[in-house]
Design a protein around this motif. Structure first.
Motif, short mmCIF file in Angstrom:
data_model
loop_
_atom_site.label_atom_id
_atom_site.label_comp_id
_atom_site.label_asym_id
_atom_site.label_seq_id
_atom_site.Cartn_x
_atom_site.Cartn_y
_atom_site.Cartn_z
N LEU A 117 29.64 41.25 52.18
CA LEU A 117 30.51 41.06 50.93
C LEU A 117 31.13 39.86 50.75
N ASP A 118 31.12 38.85 51.81
CA ASP A 118 31.66 37.63 51.83
C ASP A 118 30.83 36.81 50.62
N ARG A 119 31.47 35.88 50.05
CA ARG A 119 30.88 35.04 48.93
C ARG A 119 29.71 34.47 49.08
N PRO A 120 28.51 34.88 48.87
CA PRO A 120 27.32 33.96 49.12
C PRO A 120 26.92 32.68 48.43
N LEU A 150 41.33 41.83 36.49
CA LEU A 150 40.67 43.02 36.78
C LEU A 150 41.45 43.86 36.87
N ALA A 151 42.47 43.83 37.42
CA ALA A 151 43.60 44.96 37.77
C ALA A 151 44.23 45.59 36.62
N GLY A 152 44.53 44.52 35.57
CA GLY A 152 44.97 45.05 34.06
C GLY A 152 43.65 46.02 33.46
N TRP A 153 42.76 45.30 33.51
CA TRP A 153 41.54 45.85 32.74
C TRP A 153 41.21 47.22 33.37
N VAL A 154 41.19 47.57 34.67
CA VAL A 154 41.04 48.84 35.10
C VAL A 154 41.99 49.86 35.14
N ALA A 155 43.34 49.34 35.08
CA ALA A 155 44.44 50.31 34.62
C ALA A 155 44.11 50.88 33.37
N ALA A 156 43.58 50.06 32.32
CA ALA A 156 43.33 50.60 31.01
C ALA A 156 42.06 51.60 30.99
N GLN A 157 41.11 51.16 31.87
CA GLN A 157 39.79 51.88 31.86
C GLN A 157 39.64 52.30 33.36
N PRO A 158 40.08 53.31 34.01
CA PRO A 158 40.10 53.72 35.45
C PRO A 158 38.87 54.23 35.85
N VAL A 206 35.56 44.00 44.92
CA VAL A 206 34.99 42.95 45.65
C VAL A 206 36.10 41.68 45.78
N ALA A 207 36.85 41.54 44.38
CA ALA A 207 37.70 40.52 44.19
C ALA A 207 38.87 40.66 45.11
N LEU A 208 39.24 41.93 45.33
CA LEU A 208 40.46 42.36 46.32
C LEU A 208 40.11 42.06 47.83
N TYR A 209 38.81 42.37 48.28
CA TYR A 209 38.48 42.26 49.77
C TYR A 209 38.27 40.75 49.77
N ARG A 210 37.68 39.99 48.77
CA ARG A 210 37.54 38.51 48.85
C ARG A 210 38.75 37.88 49.22
N ALA A 247 33.86 34.50 37.67
CA ALA A 247 34.74 34.05 38.43
C ALA A 247 34.49 34.32 40.16
N LEU A 248 33.96 35.39 40.59
CA LEU A 248 33.59 36.05 41.75
C LEU A 248 32.71 34.81 42.33
N ALA A 249 31.81 34.38 41.58
CA ALA A 249 30.59 33.50 42.01
C ALA A 249 31.24 32.14 42.28
N ASP A 250 32.47 31.84 41.10
CA ASP A 250 33.05 30.38 41.50
C ASP A 250 34.07 30.37 42.56
N GLY A 251 34.17 31.64 43.26
CA GLY A 251 35.35 31.54 44.34
C GLY A 251 36.61 31.77 43.75
N ARG A 252 36.92 32.23 42.55
CA ARG A 252 38.09 32.43 41.81
C ARG A 252 38.56 33.95 42.07
N HIS A 253 38.69 34.36 43.38
CA HIS A 253 39.11 35.82 43.85
C HIS A 253 40.22 36.35 43.35
N VAL A 254 41.39 35.39 43.59
CA VAL A 254 42.59 36.01 43.17
C VAL A 254 42.78 36.07 41.67
N GLU A 255 42.22 34.97 41.01
CA GLU A 255 42.33 35.19 39.66
C GLU A 255 41.52 36.42 38.91
#
Length: 887
Positions: free
Chosen positions: A222-225, A156-164, A175-179, A143-151
């Protein structure tokens, strides 16, 4: 019928309706599903269903549960081998589907949720949870490579909440939040993870710390390469309309060919196209074909894409398998290999459904479904107009400013600039060359000179698309003095960049002054310490070479590389690394020299070059390419000679490392016979060493030992210290495979002493790792670890990845033996991953057996949760990081 365990365990009928299964039969079903269709004994089932101890009636109760389960699944529950098994033939099973597809949509909750069963279900659950974590990371990376940062950030926010504390997911979320422009939230995520780890008595890893620091300083990396796309050397001017059009066409077709004359900017447009659409693809590969001569194009593609050949597998099969997913492939400069490029494109498009190809060529490939975009010059002002905003004038103004140290076109020059761009038909390379002249000439003088040259050259080329570009280059060429012209023509023999010493060899004298002037006039580039002709000028320079001058220039080039390659690769670390880097940079020119020698009647020197190149092809993992050159050179040299014998030995080594042991043995024996015929004792020793390794890999130990004993005997008689060391080390390897450890240790020690006396660092590392294996098998773990660490340090110094993996596996096996099974399993899994990526499997029989035994012992010593943790740690560890830890 369908079985599901990616959430609450359940059975579904053919209409996807859930079938009720009582709790204990459902637990029984979970155990049978965890076994994957293999039989489970009654004793094991009792342990699984009653982990706290089975009651006296458990056997009868188990039979009752089996009967209840059969009412749901029928005769899929069968008996055999003292227990029961579940037949999964023809049934759906979501866990198997997930392993095959990595489809996260199959998950409904935690694996085997709601089932109270024993260790096998717990292990299967831990394994699936680890695979889900890996799949989530892979999805987020795509998703990050495709430029789908918001998605990506939302998921990821839900997954990290379950596995912090899952640092891999946390890094991706940051990275997704930064981009997505949410730097503050990215740092808050880091703080929450650090706090969660602190509660467990742990700290964030160095990668997470480094990422947080990069976010704080707004690090541009950190910008999308756009991975796989070459970096820009200067600004891309104009072509917005053309770029939008080719993006639109590429979205409608799988094969787009950008066609046009030399110098029109086909390559630059294709690279900018790749840069703009990189987010729509998982991978981008740009393959330059201008210097390809002989052999399959897929070898060139594999080298450009970093795809290593796999032993016993055709390189095209390997390439098509690895070009999976959404891939963009740019095949640049196809015109001189048009038929081969068309064939490759046809094969790849048929085999890789997610592949798109952009080709650049002076002609279309001629395939069905091919979309052609014809590229001409940049937009120029209409006659009588000055229009400073036209693309051609904007490009000229930008390059004029660069040539004049920042001073652009003056208002009084606008009309002349417009006329110049029109006269050059807006061709970018012609404009670049014209702008370079403005360092020494007024713009009006440039236009006056160019105008006369164009009139002079009109109609000279029989191919219309060459006329204007040839006029521009002819004009620049005629501005050179005679020494500069002669040097430029001779420099056309280089197939890539070159150094001053190589230019001097080809020029037959000191070329520094005319070469500097060619750089000043933009006929030659100077970049990163090397000279280079851009392709169009290089092609022009070659065409201007007359027959005698061509023979002289290529002859000097062949002589230069014959002399340089006559010295074997150095054996000490830094010098060896520098040699590999140098040969890699010069590779295309070296094979161009070999090609000329083989084609133009000097096959001996061609054979000498390719025979000397074998070590580079071996280290670089380009065995098929090396074998192709050696086969061609050997075909033109049938008479027995030391050179032919050396080439046969080199081909045998490459064949062995390609996995073709039968051919390696045949080539090795032919080389040995040739050396014997010539009474070349040094050659005999080397050939015997080569053969003993091949026979060892074939598990033909008697033959291998015979080869080794003879090699050692002859080497000692000849006082050849290096070959004594090599023969000792290699023969000891065969003795070790045969279990004769006392004899093996004695010879390994002899080899180590010899290598150290010669400062042969690679040989020293090999002997150290071999002695470490002897110590390990005898229970001497401390000296085994010391020797293997020393070998790892040397392999790291030399940049030999396969050697690093051998050492990592050796240290992992010691961890397993010394009660550090979890770390040992982590290292074994990591090494297996890296070997697969490199296409470099181990082929020494006893090393393979030791590795497999260590992995089995580690799994037996660990709980399912520990196994899962080891796999997770391996997935989060790079080879460089593992090596740094071990050293």
């Amino acid at each position: 019928m369908r079985f599901e365990v990616l959430g609450p365990v359940r059975v579904c009928d053919d209409d996807n309706g859930e079938v009720a299964v009582p709790p204990k039969p459902r637990a029984l079903l979970a155990v049978l599903l965890a076994a994957g269709g293999k039989p489970v004994t009654v004793d094991r089932l009792l342990t699984e269903l009653w982990p706290d101890g089975a009651p006296s009636t458990a056997t009868a109760t188990l039979q009752m549960h089996v009967s209840a389960l059969r009412k749901v699944v029928g005769d899929r529950v069968g008996t055999g081998a003292g227990g029961y098994r579940l037949d999964l033939t023809g049934a759906g099973f979501d866990a198997a589907e997930f392993e095959r597809t990595r489809d996260l949509g199959l998950w409904r909750g935690d694996p085997y949720e709601g089932v109270a069963a024993g260790p096998s279900v717990a292990a299967a659950s831990a394994r699936l949870a680890e695979l889900r974590l890996q799949a989530r990371q892979e999805w987020a990376q795509r998703a990050l490579a495709d430029g789908r940062h918001v998605e990506a950030a939302t998921e990821l926010a839900g997954w990290v909440a379950a596995q912090p504390t899952a640092e891999g997911l946390v890094r991706l979320l940051m990275v997704a939040l930064y981009r997505s422009g949410r730097s503050g939230e990215a740092l808050s995520t880091y703080d929450r993870t650090a706090a969660a780890l602190a509660d467990l008595g742990a700290h964030p890893g160095p990668e997470l710390d480094a990422l947080a620091a990069a976010v704080r300083r707004q690090d541009p990396t950190l910008d999308r390469p756009a991975p796989g796309v070459p970096a820009q050397r200067n600004r891309f001017i104009g072509r917005r309309a053309e770029l939008d059009r080719v993006i639109e066409l590429l979205g409608q077709a799988r094969l787009l060919t950008i066609a046009g004359p030399g110098g029109a900017g086909k390559t630059r447009l294709s690279v900018e196209l790749a840069r703009e659409v990189a987010a729509d693809h998982e991978t981008v590969h740009v393959v330059e074909l201008a210097e390809h001569r002989d052999g399959p194009l897929e070898i060139r593609l594999a080298a450009a894409a970093g795809i290593r050949e796999e032993p016993g597998t055709p390189i095209l099969d390997t390439v098509t398998r690895q070009l999976s997913g959404r891939v963009l492939l740019v095949l640049d400069n196809c015109e001189h290999v048009l038929a081969e490029a068309a064939k490759l494109a046809y094969t790849l498009l048929a085999a890789c459904p997610g592949l798109r190809i952009v080709a650049t060529s002076r002609e279309q490939l001629g395939l069905s479904g091919e979309v052609i975009f014809t590229l001409g010059g940049l937009a120029t002002p209409a006659p009588g107009s000055t229009d400073p905003h036209s693309d051609a004038v904007r490009l000229l103004a930008d390059r004029v400013a660069a040539a004049r140290g920042g001073t652009g076109l003056a208002p009084a020059e606008q009309a002349v600039a417009a006329e110049l761009c029109r006269r050059l038909d807006g061709l970018p390379l012609a404009i670049e060359l014209a702008a370079a002249r403005l360092r020494a000439l007024p713009l009006s003088e440039v236009v006056s000179r160019l105008d006369r040259q164009l009139d002079l050259l009109t109609g000279r080329s029989p191919v219309a698309r060459h006329q204007t570009m040839r006029a521009a280059i002819d004009w620049g060429y005629e501005l050179l003095d005679v020494p500069q012209q002669e040097l430029l023509r001779r420099l056309g023999v280089f197939a890539g960049g070159f150094e001053l010493a190589a230019a001097a060899a080809v020029a037959g004298g000191d070329p520094l002054d005319p070469l500097t002037q060619l750089v000043d006039r933009s006929m030659v580039e100077w970049r990163d310490g090397r000279y280079r002709l851009i392709e169009t000028i290089r092609e022009y320079a070659r065409e201007r070479l007359g027959p005698a001058e061509r023979a002289s220039a290529y002859g000097e080039l062949v002589g230069y590389w014959t002399t340089r390659l006559a010295t074997p690769p150095p054996v000490d670390g830094p010098a060896h690394t520098a040699w590999v880097t140098t040969i890699g940079a010069e590779h295309d020119t070296i094979v161009a020299a070999a090609d000329w020698a083989l084609r133009e009647g000097d096959p001996a020197r061609g054979l000498e070059i390719v025979a000397a190149m074998w070590w580079y092809w071996w280290v670089a993992g380009r065995m098929a390419e090396g074998l192709g050159w050696l086969d061609r050179a050997l075909a033109g040299s049938a008479e027995p000679s030391a050179l032919r014998a050396r080439a046969l030995r080199a081909a045998a080594a490459l064949a062995r490392n390609s996995g073709d042991l039968v051919r390696a043995r045949q080539l090795g024996e032919e080389g040995l016979a040739t050396f014997r015929t010539l009474d070349d004792r040094k050659g005999v020793i080397a050939a015997l060493n080569n053969l003993l390794i091949t026979a060892q890999a074939q598990e033909d130990y008697p033959a291998s030992l015979a080869f080794g004993r003879e090699a050692l005997e002859v080497a000692e008689r000849e006082n050849d210290a290096r070959m004594v060391a090599a023969a000792s080390n290699n023969t000891a390897g065969t003795l070790r495979c045969m279990g004769r450890l006392d004899e093996a240790e004695e010879l390994f020690t002899k080899g180590l002493t010899g290598f150290r006396a010669l400062n042969d660092r690679r040989g020293e590392a090999a002997a150290l790792s071999n002695l470490s294996m002897i110590d390990r098998r005898r229970g001497r773990y401390e000296p085994a670890r010391t020797a293997m660490r020393e070998a790892l340090a040397i392999y790291t110094e030399l940049g030999i990845t396969e050697g690093q993996l051998d050492a990592v596996e050796g240290l992992a096996q010691l961890d397993v033996l010394e009660s550090a099974a979890e770390n040992g399993l982590r290292l074994l899994v990591l090494a297996e991953r890296e070997r697969s990526a490199l296409g470099a499997p181990s082929f020494t029989p006893d090393e393979i057996a030791d590795r497999d035994a260590a992995e089995a012992a580690a799994r037996a010593a660990l709980s399912p949760a520990q196994v899962a943790r080891a796999y997770r740690a391996a997935s989060e560890t790079s080879l460089d990081r593992a090596v740094a830890e071990l050293l």
